[in-house]
Design an enzyme around this catalytic site. Structure first.
Site: not given
Ligand SMILES: NC(=O)c1ccc[n+]([C@@H]2O[C@H](COP(=O)([O-])OP(=O)(O)OC[C@H]3O[C@@H](n4cnc5c(N)ncnc54)[C@H](OP(=O)(O)O)[C@@H]3O)[C@@H](O)[C@H]2O)c1
Length: 265
Positions: A7, A51, A78, A143, A147, A176, A178
């Site tokens: 993941i 990355d 993800n 964004y 997506k 979500v 986060t």
């Molecule tokens: N939160 C929402 O409302 C929501 C809604 C719909 C979809 N999503 C999607 O769900 C996914 C997870 O987001 P989240 O809400 O869990 O946000 P989050 O808590 O900010 O998590 C994002 C994760 O992605 C990693 N990441 C970011 N850039 C990266 C890179 N270049 N290489 C490797 N890892 C990277 C971050 O880790 P590091 O910083 O350690 O690299 C972190 O583990 C995303 O794709 C987001 O677009 C989120």
């Protein structure tokens, strides 16, 4: 036999919660992120530093998994982040950076895993897109676009891989709670004609996200797909967001955009 999963974005939010749920259900999860950490210590979770914009790092991660486990059963794309700002004032550089992580990062991840999946004759690819892939919001257009492109990639790839034993599915979360909200980059300078609308919009989306679903809801949807014989094409977790997804299909476009604009700007 234990399911072996990679993941990306496993250091926080949806990725971290999903890793825990999968590991608790007996799977072995390699959790990749730039931080290379997992918020919990669990014998079924192996944090990896990577990355998703770095092909070499992704290949090294997949090689390590195959060397240690002899196979890789599934990948969850993800990792992602968001930018925020009006199209008119967002630089092309910022727009490209959004696509780099949210679209090309997942594409690179899939490319790193596909040779292993093809050689094994099986593999599962789950992309975490967003309801915003099917519902464009003002001021988050790049964004949404990234997506939407990832959703199209997932569904096109599903058709192309028919008969190979490799399956594809996309999960489209709504709001979500986060780190995503805090990490989102604002690309809008102050003093543009959009200022008042942007303030209203930001207040709404931040309130919605911070009061949003627990990331475990998305993790459960991932786990369900990994356990199914044949994965679904698209999954929108939770009934209210499913209803939103349905509305985007049945409302005339002009009504849909007018409704969104009145709610969000
Ligand atoms: N939160 C929402 O409302 C929501 C809604 C719909 C979809 N999503 C999607 O769900 C996914 C997870 O987001 P989240 O809400 O869990 O946000 P989050 O808590 O900010 O998590 C994002 C994760 O992605 C990693 N990441 C970011 N850039 C990266 C890179 N270049 N290489 C490797 N890892 C990277 C971050 O880790 P590091 O910083 O350690 O690299 C972190 O583990 C995303 O794709 C987001 O677009 C989120």
């Amino acid at each position: 036999m234990e399911t072996i999963v990679l993941i990306t974005g496993g250091s926080s939010g949806i990725g971290a919660a999903t890793a825990v749920l999968l590991a608790n259900s007996g799977m072995k999860v390699y959790a990749g992120s730039r931080r290379g950490t997992s918020p919990v210590t669990h014998k079924g979770i192996v944090p990896i530093t990577l990355d998703v914009n770095d092909e070499e790092a992704l290949k090294a991660a997949v090689d390590k998994i195959v060397a240690e486990e002899g196979r890789l059963d599934a990948v969850i794309c993800n990792a992602g982040n968001g930018i925020y700002g009006p199209v008119e004032y967002t630089s092309e550089k910022d727009a490209r950076a959004q696509f780099e992580t949210c679209f090309f990062g997942s594409l690179k991840t899939i490319h790193a895993c596909l040779p292993v999946f093809r050689a094994q004759g099986h593999g599962r690819i789950i992309t975490i897109t967003s309801v915003m892939a099917v519902l464009q919001l003002p001021f988050q257009v790049y964004y949404s676009s990234a997506k939407a492109a990832l959703l199209a990639l997932t569904e096109g790839l599903r058709m192309e891989l028919k008969g190979t034993g490799i399956q594809c599915c996309s999960i489209l979360p709504g709001d979500v709670a986060t780190e995503f909200t805090q990490v989102r980059k604002n690309t809008a300078p102050d003093g543009t004609p959009y200022d008042a609308r942007i303030r209203k919009n930001l207040q709404k989306i931040e309130k919605d996200e911070l009061g949003g679903m627990k990331p475990e809801v998305i993790g459960k949807a991932v786990l369900k797909q990994l356990r199914k014989k044949k994965m679904s094409v698209r999954v929108i977790p939770r009934i209210d967001y499913k209803a939103v997804g349905l509305l985007t299909r049945i409302l005339p476009e002009s009504w849909k955009l007018a409704l969104i604009n009145s709610l969000y700007s």
